[in-house]
Design an enzyme around this catalytic site. Structure first.
Site, short mmCIF file in Angstrom:
data_model
loop_
_atom_site.label_atom_id
_atom_site.label_comp_id
_atom_site.label_asym_id
_atom_site.label_seq_id
_atom_site.Cartn_x
_atom_site.Cartn_y
_atom_site.Cartn_z
N CYS A 1 0.82 -1.20 0.00
CA CYS A 1 0.00 0.00 0.00
C CYS A 1 0.86 1.26 0.00
O CYS A 1 1.70 1.44 -0.86
CB CYS A 1 -0.96 -0.06 1.20
SG CYS A 1 -2.44 0.94 1.03
N HIS A 2 0.68 2.14 0.97
CA HIS A 2 1.41 3.40 1.05
C HIS A 2 2.86 3.23 1.50
O HIS A 2 3.62 4.19 1.50
CB HIS A 2 0.69 4.38 1.98
CG HIS A 2 -0.56 4.95 1.41
ND1 HIS A 2 -1.76 4.26 1.42
CD2 HIS A 2 -0.80 6.13 0.80
CE1 HIS A 2 -2.69 5.00 0.85
NE2 HIS A 2 -2.14 6.14 0.46
#
Length: 183
Positions: free
Chosen positions: A106-107
């Site tokens: 993800c991030h």
């Protein structure tokens, strides 16, 4: 198989920490929670506070040499805070310098961008990071999970919905890197 999980004191997406953690345990490995401060970290379910978890080791007291691999869980606030901590960034760089596998979801790719390790690599992430990855010299792909076999193995995934594929991709790479591996 001893695997570091690097998080900031607050902001990690809980499922992106706990699912890979359980996968390491189920594979007979030892997950180790590494953070920038002692005590406990605060996990989140998106924007809502979730559980807290005890920190096993502080980033300034460990080195990549002590681990077979690194997992970077996401959450928007988690990698954003890690980007500002030189000890955390140095810890991530050490895994790349030593050719040890790294998995990010993800991030968490923001931490990789800040560490300066995405140039020439192919990776995936939460879609809003694709410009950051490209600006850092990486190639962004929209895939559930991507395994880049560069100088060290880099396993990346987009989001919590991809955790099953993420798990299936990083476990064999970490097991292969482990000196105790029989494969």
């Amino acid at each position: 198989m001893r695997i570091a999980f690097l998080t900031a004191p607050e902001g990690v997406e809980q499922i992106e920490l706990t699912e890979p953690w359980e996968a390491v345990l189920e594979a007979g490995g030892e997950p180790v929670l590494v953070s920038t401060k002692r005590g406990r970290i605060q996990a989140f379910n998106h924007l809502d506070k979730a559980d807290t978890f005890p920190v096993d080791q502080v980033v300034g007291d460990v080195s990549a040499e002590s681990f077979d691999g690194l997992v970077l869980p996401g959450g928007v606030a988690n990698p954003d805070a890690l980007r500002l901590d030189e000890g955390a960034i140095s810890f991530v760089r050490d895994f790349f310098d030593q050719g040890r596998p790294v998995a990010a979801i993800c991030h968490a790719a923001w931490t990789l961008v800040e560490a300066g390790v995405v140039s020439g690599r192919v990776l995936t992430s939460w879609p809003s990071l694709q410009t950051d990855i490209r600006n850092a010299g990486g190639t962004w792909v929209d895939e559930q999970v991507h395994v880049d076999q560069g100088p060290n193995v880099l396993i990346t995934s987009r989001k919590p919905d991809d955790l099953k594929a993420f798990r299936e991709a990083f476990l064999p790479e970490f097991a292969q890197a482990s000196p105790k591996s029989t494969s």
